[in-house]
Design a protein around this motif. Structure first.
Motif, PDB file in Angstrom:
ATOM      1  N   TRP A 105      41.148 -25.619  -0.697  1.00  9.95           N
ATOM      2  CA  TRP A 105      40.226 -25.129  -0.876  1.00  9.95           C
ATOM      3  C   TRP A 105      39.417 -25.265  -2.367  1.00  9.95           C
ATOM      4  O   TRP A 105      38.334 -25.060  -2.449  1.00  9.95           O
ATOM      5  CB  TRP A 105      40.673 -23.563  -0.737  1.00  9.95           C
ATOM      6  CG  TRP A 105      40.528 -23.019   0.772  1.00  9.95           C
ATOM      7  CD1 TRP A 105      41.874 -23.186   1.580  1.00  9.95           C
ATOM      8  CD2 TRP A 105      39.496 -22.766   1.344  1.00  9.95           C
ATOM      9  NE1 TRP A 105      41.241 -22.854   3.055  1.00  9.95           N
ATOM     10  CE2 TRP A 105      40.038 -22.438   2.754  1.00  9.95           C
ATOM     11  CE3 TRP A 105      38.045 -22.137   1.275  1.00  9.95           C
ATOM     12  CZ2 TRP A 105      39.056 -21.917   3.872  1.00  9.95           C
ATOM     13  CZ3 TRP A 105      37.375 -21.858   2.381  1.00  9.95           C
ATOM     14  CH2 TRP A 105      37.854 -21.521   3.573  1.00  9.95           C
TER      15      TRP A 105
ATOM     16  N   LEU B 159      35.262 -25.098  -3.215  1.00 10.26           N
ATOM     17  CA  LEU B 159      34.788 -23.893  -3.733  1.00 10.26           C
ATOM     18  C   LEU B 159      34.210 -23.998  -5.073  1.00 10.26           C
ATOM     19  O   LEU B 159      33.057 -23.524  -5.418  1.00 10.26           O
ATOM     20  CB  LEU B 159      35.910 -22.735  -3.771  1.00 10.26           C
ATOM     21  CG  LEU B 159      36.235 -22.103  -2.275  1.00 10.26           C
ATOM     22  CD1 LEU B 159      37.281 -21.281  -2.558  1.00 10.26           C
ATOM     23  CD2 LEU B 159      35.054 -21.543  -1.664  1.00 10.26           C
TER      24      LEU B 159
ATOM     25  N   THR C 240      30.653 -22.496  -0.148  1.00 10.51           N
ATOM     26  CA  THR C 240      30.965 -20.985   0.412  1.00 10.51           C
ATOM     27  C   THR C 240      32.204 -21.364   1.228  1.00 10.51           C
ATOM     28  O   THR C 240      32.470 -22.392   1.999  1.00 10.51           O
ATOM     29  CB  THR C 240      30.163 -20.371   1.040  1.00 10.51           C
ATOM     30  OG1 THR C 240      29.521 -20.906   2.178  1.00 10.51           O
ATOM     31  CG2 THR C 240      28.587 -20.167  -0.064  1.00 10.51           C
ATOM     32  N   ILE C 241      32.796 -20.095   1.604  1.00 11.75           N
ATOM     33  CA  ILE C 241      33.920 -20.142   2.835  1.00 11.75           C
ATOM     34  C   ILE C 241      33.304 -20.281   4.063  1.00 11.75           C
ATOM     35  O   ILE C 241      33.885 -21.067   5.018  1.00 11.75           O
ATOM     36  CB  ILE C 241      34.389 -18.564   2.548  1.00 11.75           C
ATOM     37  CG1 ILE C 241      35.424 -18.392   1.274  1.00 11.75           C
ATOM     38  CG2 ILE C 241      35.319 -18.481   3.774  1.00 11.75           C
ATOM     39  CD1 ILE C 241      35.851 -16.951   1.022  1.00 11.75           C
TER      40      ILE C 241
ATOM     41  N   VAL D 224      32.063 -18.842  -8.431  1.00 17.56           N
ATOM     42  CA  VAL D 224      32.537 -19.390  -7.376  1.00 17.56           C
ATOM     43  C   VAL D 224      32.417 -18.169  -6.329  1.00 17.56           C
ATOM     44  O   VAL D 224      32.734 -17.011  -6.560  1.00 17.56           O
ATOM     45  CB  VAL D 224      34.097 -19.740  -7.435  1.00 17.56           C
ATOM     46  CG1 VAL D 224      34.989 -18.718  -7.735  1.00 17.56           C
ATOM     47  CG2 VAL D 224      34.607 -20.500  -6.049  1.00 17.56           C
TER      48      VAL D 224
ATOM     49  N   LEU E  80      34.051 -16.319  -3.504  1.00 18.17           N
ATOM     50  CA  LEU E  80      35.478 -15.944  -2.903  1.00 18.17           C
ATOM     51  C   LEU E  80      35.245 -14.836  -1.825  1.00 18.17           C
ATOM     52  O   LEU E  80      34.222 -14.528  -1.413  1.00 18.17           O
ATOM     53  CB  LEU E  80      36.155 -15.650  -4.029  1.00 18.17           C
ATOM     54  CG  LEU E  80      36.785 -16.389  -4.949  1.00 18.17           C
ATOM     55  CD1 LEU E  80      37.550 -15.568  -5.975  1.00 18.17           C
ATOM     56  CD2 LEU E  80      37.240 -17.794  -4.730  1.00 18.17           C
TER      57      LEU E  80
ATOM     58  N   TYR F  35      38.945 -17.390 -11.264  1.00 22.46           N
ATOM     59  CA  TYR F  35      39.558 -17.908 -10.006  1.00 22.46           C
ATOM     60  C   TYR F  35      40.673 -18.958 -10.481  1.00 22.46           C
ATOM     61  O   TYR F  35      41.757 -18.860  -9.688  1.00 22.46           O
ATOM     62  CB  TYR F  35      38.441 -18.568  -9.234  1.00 22.46           C
ATOM     63  CG  TYR F  35      38.885 -19.555  -8.099  1.00 22.46           C
ATOM     64  CD1 TYR F  35      39.962 -18.963  -6.982  1.00 22.46           C
ATOM     65  CD2 TYR F  35      38.498 -20.796  -7.922  1.00 22.46           C
ATOM     66  CE1 TYR F  35      39.839 -19.793  -5.900  1.00 22.46           C
ATOM     67  CE2 TYR F  35      38.826 -21.563  -6.824  1.00 22.46           C
ATOM     68  CZ  TYR F  35      39.709 -21.211  -5.824  1.00 22.46           C
ATOM     69  OH  TYR F  35      39.887 -21.879  -4.778  1.00 22.46           O
TER      70      TYR F  35
END
Length: 305
Positions: free
Chosen positions: A50, A54, A59-60, A101, A103, A113
């Motif tokens: 991940w 990121l 993005t997620i 970033v 999250l 992070y």
């Protein structure tokens, strides 16, 4: 040292430990009771995979479920090594330029992070070491750096359910940091066996109880006074539990505390049931356990009153 170096050292130590996992150890328990060794390693490798997108600004939602499931394949050591190297190569530039970033909880500084990643690698590295019987020597400089960073974040982590209750009473810096993360620095696989046994009693699951006991197990009950009754062998012990749970309305065992020292353990418990008048009755007691090969070989029970 800066956080990039903390992350590099912690992730390289984790990769070294993954290479030490024996072929028959991937299903072994870990201090993270919800994960066995393979699931623990898969979690950390997932974090590394991940990291790259990121820190590149994705993005997620962009990543979606592409990193779900098993990430280790047939060669977990190589998977861990490649993922760690890619993550290490991705962190320096975003941290140096002060990037952010995205999250799960929103926008965060890249450096923060990477601190989170370094801490996770450090603590899970200890988890992995004690699970497979490898030396659990954490880099003292990384321990000090993570401890300083974590001091102001511990309550936030605990409030969010990310870590368990703090364990106190340690003077060694590594043990103190593990305690702050809710770890027992003295954890061994025997702790897992005791925990599983307690959980099985809590559910009243006789099959699960017996799965944690040896075929030649010994159980000493609390009655009749003063010495109780000695029951020998898995079949006879199973009958005891079947009678207890089958004949007791609302039977419930709750573990209050457990202490494991080598092949011995002490468990404080509370047993309650439904009385005829609708009230709950209860007694409190302790078990003195002897463990062998990850299972309970002897269970001697004592009760108050």
């Amino acid at each position: 040292m800066d956080v990039v170096e903390f992350h590099r050292r912690a992730s390289e130590d984790f990769v070294r430990l993954v290479a030490l996992v024996g072929p028959d150890q991937w299903g072994d328990p870990t201090p993270c009771s919800e994960w066995d060794v393979r699931e623990l390693v898969n979690h950390v490798v997932g974090e590394e995979l991940w990291t790259v997108p990121l820190l590149a600004g994705r993005t997620i939602e962009d990543i979606g479920d592409s990193l779900d499931g098993d990430l280790l394949g047939d060669d977990p050591a190589s998977a861990a090594s490649h993922a760690a190297r890619a993550a290490q190569n991705s962190v320096t530039e975003p941290v140096l330029r002060g990037a952010t970033v995205q999250l799960s909880y929103g926008e965060e500084q890249a450096a923060e992070y990477v601190y989170q990643l370094a801490a996770d690698h450090l603590v899970h590295g200890w988890d992995l070491a004690v699970s497979i019987g490898a030396p659990a020597h954490l880099d003292p400089e990384v321990v000090d750096g993570i401890a300083t960073w974590f001091k102001d974040r511990e309550d936030l982590y605990r409030g969010g359910g990310a870590i368990g209750a703090r364990l106190e009473g340690f003077s060694d810096p590594t043990a103190s940091l593990l305690g702050a993360f809710g770890r027992d620095p003295g954890w061994t696989p025997a702790h897992a066996a005791v925990g599983r046994l307690g959980a099985a009693f809590g559910l009243g699951d006789v099959d699960a109880i017996m799965a944690e006991m040896t075929s030649d197990c010994v159980f000493e009950s609390t009655s009749p006074a003063p010495d109780g009754t000695l029951v020998v062998g898995a079949e006879a012990v199973r009958e005891q539990w079947q009678q207890l749970f089958g004949q007791t309305d609302g039977a419930l065992f709750e573990t209050e505390e457990s202490v494991v020292l080598g092949d011995r353990a002490i468990v404080r418990w509370r047993f309650s049931w439904n009385e005829a008048d609708g009230q709950r009755g209860h007694v409190r007691g302790v078990d003195v356990l002897r463990l062998r090969d990850g299972k309970v070989a002897e269970k001697l029970s004592y009760v108050k009153g």
